[in-house]
Design an enzyme around this catalytic site. Sequence first.
Site, PDB file in Angstrom:
ATOM      1  N   TYR A 178      -6.006  37.919 -35.736  1.00 44.79           N
ATOM      2  CA  TYR A 178      -6.857  38.812 -36.530  1.00 44.79           C
ATOM      3  C   TYR A 178      -6.776  38.448 -38.011  1.00 44.79           C
ATOM      4  O   TYR A 178      -7.777  38.403 -38.706  1.00 44.79           O
ATOM      5  CB  TYR A 178      -6.416  40.267 -36.318  1.00 44.79           C
ATOM      6  CG  TYR A 178      -7.348  41.272 -36.959  1.00 44.79           C
ATOM      7  CD1 TYR A 178      -8.340  41.896 -36.200  1.00 44.79           C
ATOM      8  CD2 TYR A 178      -7.245  41.600 -38.309  1.00 44.79           C
ATOM      9  CE1 TYR A 178      -9.197  42.817 -36.772  1.00 44.79           C
ATOM     10  CE2 TYR A 178      -8.108  42.517 -38.889  1.00 44.79           C
ATOM     11  CZ  TYR A 178      -9.083  43.129 -38.125  1.00 44.79           C
ATOM     12  OH  TYR A 178      -9.936  44.037 -38.686  1.00 44.79           O
ATOM     13  N   PHE A 217     -36.511  33.241 -47.977  1.00 47.48           N
ATOM     14  CA  PHE A 217     -36.672  33.423 -46.536  1.00 47.48           C
ATOM     15  C   PHE A 217     -36.885  34.911 -46.238  1.00 47.48           C
ATOM     16  O   PHE A 217     -36.513  35.766 -47.034  1.00 47.48           O
ATOM     17  CB  PHE A 217     -35.449  32.880 -45.785  1.00 47.48           C
ATOM     18  CG  PHE A 217     -35.621  32.978 -44.294  1.00 47.48           C
ATOM     19  CD1 PHE A 217     -36.608  32.248 -43.648  1.00 47.48           C
ATOM     20  CD2 PHE A 217     -34.841  33.828 -43.537  1.00 47.48           C
ATOM     21  CE1 PHE A 217     -36.798  32.367 -42.278  1.00 47.48           C
ATOM     22  CE2 PHE A 217     -35.018  33.943 -42.169  1.00 47.48           C
ATOM     23  CZ  PHE A 217     -36.003  33.214 -41.539  1.00 47.48           C
ATOM     24  N   ASP A 218     -37.444  35.245 -45.074  1.00 48.79           N
ATOM     25  CA  ASP A 218     -37.837  36.647 -44.837  1.00 48.79           C
ATOM     26  C   ASP A 218     -36.666  37.629 -44.795  1.00 48.79           C
ATOM     27  O   ASP A 218     -36.778  38.734 -45.310  1.00 48.79           O
ATOM     28  CB  ASP A 218     -38.748  36.790 -43.602  1.00 48.79           C
ATOM     29  CG  ASP A 218     -38.106  36.313 -42.313  1.00 48.79           C
ATOM     30  OD1 ASP A 218     -37.131  35.559 -42.392  1.00 48.79           O
ATOM     31  OD2 ASP A 218     -38.593  36.681 -41.238  1.00 48.79           O
ATOM     32  N   ASP A 265     -29.134  29.493 -51.278  1.00 48.03           N
ATOM     33  CA  ASP A 265     -29.218  29.788 -49.850  1.00 48.03           C
ATOM     34  C   ASP A 265     -29.102  28.425 -49.175  1.00 48.03           C
ATOM     35  O   ASP A 265     -30.047  27.631 -49.180  1.00 48.03           O
ATOM     36  CB  ASP A 265     -30.553  30.472 -49.537  1.00 48.03           C
ATOM     37  CG  ASP A 265     -30.733  30.715 -48.046  1.00 48.03           C
ATOM     38  OD1 ASP A 265     -30.052  30.041 -47.244  1.00 48.03           O
ATOM     39  OD2 ASP A 265     -31.567  31.549 -47.677  1.00 48.03           O
ATOM     40  N   ALA A 273     -28.580  27.275 -46.088  1.00 44.45           N
ATOM     41  CA  ALA A 273     -28.757  27.101 -44.641  1.00 44.45           C
ATOM     42  C   ALA A 273     -29.006  25.633 -44.249  1.00 44.45           C
ATOM     43  O   ALA A 273     -28.470  25.160 -43.257  1.00 44.45           O
ATOM     44  CB  ALA A 273     -29.900  27.982 -44.144  1.00 44.45           C
ATOM     45  N   LYS A 330     -27.742  26.675 -38.814  1.00 41.28           N
ATOM     46  CA  LYS A 330     -28.609  25.514 -39.086  1.00 41.28           C
ATOM     47  C   LYS A 330     -27.704  24.298 -39.332  1.00 41.28           C
ATOM     48  O   LYS A 330     -27.255  23.671 -38.393  1.00 41.28           O
ATOM     49  CB  LYS A 330     -29.505  25.805 -40.294  1.00 41.28           C
ATOM     50  CG  LYS A 330     -30.659  26.753 -40.008  1.00 41.28           C
ATOM     51  CD  LYS A 330     -30.249  28.174 -40.075  1.00 41.28           C
ATOM     52  CE  LYS A 330     -31.398  29.142 -40.022  1.00 41.28           C
ATOM     53  NZ  LYS A 330     -30.953  30.532 -39.954  1.00 41.28           N
ATOM     54  N   HIS A 351     -42.890  41.005 -37.696  1.00 31.23           N
ATOM     55  CA  HIS A 351     -43.266  39.937 -36.769  1.00 31.23           C
ATOM     56  C   HIS A 351     -42.342  39.854 -35.549  1.00 31.23           C
ATOM     57  O   HIS A 351     -42.738  39.352 -34.510  1.00 31.23           O
ATOM     58  CB  HIS A 351     -43.326  38.584 -37.492  1.00 31.23           C
ATOM     59  CG  HIS A 351     -42.046  38.181 -38.140  1.00 31.23           C
ATOM     60  ND1 HIS A 351     -41.548  38.810 -39.250  1.00 31.23           N
ATOM     61  CD2 HIS A 351     -41.147  37.222 -37.825  1.00 31.23           C
ATOM     62  CE1 HIS A 351     -40.415  38.245 -39.602  1.00 31.23           C
ATOM     63  NE2 HIS A 351     -40.146  37.282 -38.747  1.00 31.23           N
TER      64      HIS A 351
HETATM   65  N1  F0G Z   1     -31.886  31.708 -45.122  1.00 29.54           N
HETATM   66  C1  F0G Z   1     -32.718  30.799 -44.588  1.00 29.54           C
HETATM   67  C2  F0G Z   1     -33.313  29.748 -45.448  1.00 29.54           C
HETATM   68  C3  F0G Z   1     -33.032  30.873 -43.234  1.00 29.54           C
HETATM   69  O1  F0G Z   1     -33.870  29.981 -42.717  1.00 29.54           O
HETATM   70  C4  F0G Z   1     -32.445  31.886 -42.446  1.00 29.54           C
HETATM   71  C5  F0G Z   1     -32.744  32.005 -41.027  1.00 29.54           C
HETATM   72  C6  F0G Z   1     -31.568  32.801 -43.043  1.00 29.54           C
HETATM   73  C7  F0G Z   1     -31.301  32.670 -44.393  1.00 29.54           C
HETATM   74  C8  F0G Z   1     -30.911  33.907 -42.253  1.00 29.54           C
HETATM   75  O2  F0G Z   1     -29.893  33.382 -41.492  1.00 29.54           O
HETATM   76  O3  F0G Z   1     -30.608  33.813 -39.117  1.00 29.54           O
HETATM   77  O4  F0G Z   1     -28.250  33.229 -39.678  1.00 29.54           O
HETATM   78  O5  F0G Z   1     -29.157  35.432 -40.271  1.00 29.54           O
HETATM   79  N2  F0G Z   1     -33.655  31.378 -40.472  1.00 29.54           N
HETATM   80  C9  F0G Z   1     -33.951  31.314 -39.073  1.00 29.54           C
HETATM   81  C10 F0G Z   1     -35.227  30.566 -38.886  1.00 29.54           C
HETATM   82  C11 F0G Z   1     -33.915  32.610 -38.350  1.00 29.54           C
HETATM   83  O6  F0G Z   1     -35.745  30.564 -37.751  1.00 29.54           O
HETATM   84  O7  F0G Z   1     -35.723  29.934 -39.828  1.00 29.54           O
HETATM   85  P1  F0G Z   1     -29.469  34.008 -40.052  1.00 29.54           P
END
Ligand code: F0G
Length: 458
Positions: free
Chosen positions: A71, A123-124, A213, A215, A256, A448
């Site tokens: 833990y 990102f969304d 960000d 990713a 990613k 969506h």
């Molecule tokens: N930032 C970026 C640029 C992303 O593409 C995503 C997720 C996130 C943050 C959020 O990360 O999914 O681990 O919580 N993108 C996925 C996509 C879902 O299909 O592009 P997460």
Amino acid sequence: MLPFCEPYKIKMIEPLYRSTPTERLNWIQQARYNVFNLKSDQVFIDFLTDSGTGAMSDRQWSAIMSGDESYAGSRSFHELRDTVRELTGFEYLLPTHQGRAAENVLFSVLVKEGQLVPGNAHFDTTKGHIEFRKAIAVDCTIDEAYDTNNPHPFKGNVNISKLEALLEKEADKVSFILITATCNTAGGQPVSMENIRQVRNLANRFGKLLIIDAARFAENAFFIKTRENNYHDQSIREIVLEMFSLFDGATMSAKKDGIVNIGGFIALKSKEIYQAASTFNIMFEGFLTYGGQAGRDMAALAQGLREATEFDYLESRISQIAFLGEKLKEYGVPIQEPFGGHAIFIDALRFFPNIPREEFPGQSLVIELYKAGGIRCAEIGSLMADRDPVTRENRYPALELVRLAIPRRAYTNNHMEYTAAVCGQVFKNARNRNHGYRLTAEAPIMRHFTMELEPIEF
Ligand code: F0G
């Protein structure tokens, strides 16, 4: 020069079911024309996302077996922290269960009601976490990004004069500046080192934090190496380190470029922000040395980060995307160029020029590709753009894209050829249609994922 070739071979396979057109017609109706409602067994090739869908290596699976599930003070946490330190130079690490959790924790510290968070296109989920706190995500991506034919090599770049003007006018309202690399919303397009440096200079001038960000940071580094002057002779790791040195911190969706199925983290230079975020991490995610991940997840992630920053891996990854892009061009399918790092984006406004935007041409194409070939992909257009939080009017972004996101190391180039042929067939047979779909149900935010549609008959 010899052609690229994958620097790995396949040890384990997962069978796919090839459905019939009649089955798919029924299934998509039952799913209310929302591909998120399909069962994965109803999908032949799944290009919905490159997130958490990659194939782990034998070394990652070995790491899973030796992960430490303590833990507190887990050995796997320390391995991950050391790897992140080595790659990014950031001292402090908070594991989270995925990327949006990292956003939730960090933004709980940084974002206050009424503030602005400028950067390239967010990102969304990032935008969602900003708007949820009644703050505003300001998109300052360069205009070239919104012309799918423009060959600009770094379409994820921030428009420096736009950002500067915003800071000159409203610096006191700006919480921090955020660069998403690569820029998913703009089409998986990279940000140049020069642009990051210019944004850093602005951040310094106005005393603002600059967050990445991250990713798809490794794919971004590959584009810097191959497209930006002065970086051709540098290794991916050198470029990655230089990139991160220009930021104060990072949120990461490890699903990613961590090549794991779940995981994320926050990495920071500042002890103060780390300490403030720690409280939220413990509340929302878990104790500081696991943050919602199992020890084995962190062990696999540490190994995945090392593999994702190898040039040979990145070359085969990006070449596969380009292979699909070139095939689609042969069929005349209108796609965004240059090709993105993790996906090919079809320009739905050029694909279906006669479908009005309020009838969702992007989603119409998603549905057609599923019906024709069992391919699942995602709309990155007006459905995803949601309604304006104040006026509740539909938002129509500059681009209406359909994203074919390619999982890492999971599909072969035969799958790419098949996909291109399906897209080509739909383009040939259906591009003159003039009606799409109308919404019959939608959630107040991030609609969506759960919305329902019905076809507009013609
Ligand atoms: N930032 C970026 C640029 C992303 O593409 C995503 C997720 C996130 C943050 C959020 O990360 O999914 O681990 O919580 N993108 C996925 C996509 C879902 O299909 O592009 P997460």
